[in-house]
Design a protein around this motif. Sequence first.
Motif: not given
Length: 187
Positions: A17-24, A116-121, A162-165, A169-177
Amino acid sequence: MGIAVICGSSRKGGNTEALVDLLIDGLDADKICLHDYHIESVQDYRHVEAWPFYPDDDYRELINKVLENDIVVFATPIYWFGMSGRMKYFIDRWSQTLIEMGRDQFKQQMSAKTAYVIAVGDDEPHIKGLPLIQQFQYIFDFMGMAFGGYIIGKGNRPGAVLNDSAALFSANELRQKLMETTKREME
């Protein structure tokens, strides 16, 4: 053009959800956290003669939200090298929607979407998460959906992603797209 984000995590505020929140952030997106809804498991009625009665749960409300959008982001933690049970329940229920709405109608509606898919492990997710990405690819292929891409993040404890640069970066790129795409659609 709308964006539906389906979060399959069982934990509120977790890494997925943290990565999703950055994306959206800054996007007009319909964030659907499956842990806030009740979805029954699929019942296979493909080969019965009488029309089946489907569970009275939140699934229909959620699938209607998805159908209202052009872009669908499936976000899930990597649980035992696959998607979360909540996400699997949601996608499994598509089998019922294929029958209920009529195969061509539902597939046609879904085929107009980009996914699109976001997966965290945590355990080498960039390698061990690839079969999950392939599983989603097969799902999207079956439904005729365009697969726009994926982000795999690394994290276990809350906030670790949030420590996975690379994931950030990928979330920011996708958000811009997605921002550019929605801006073009509005013009």
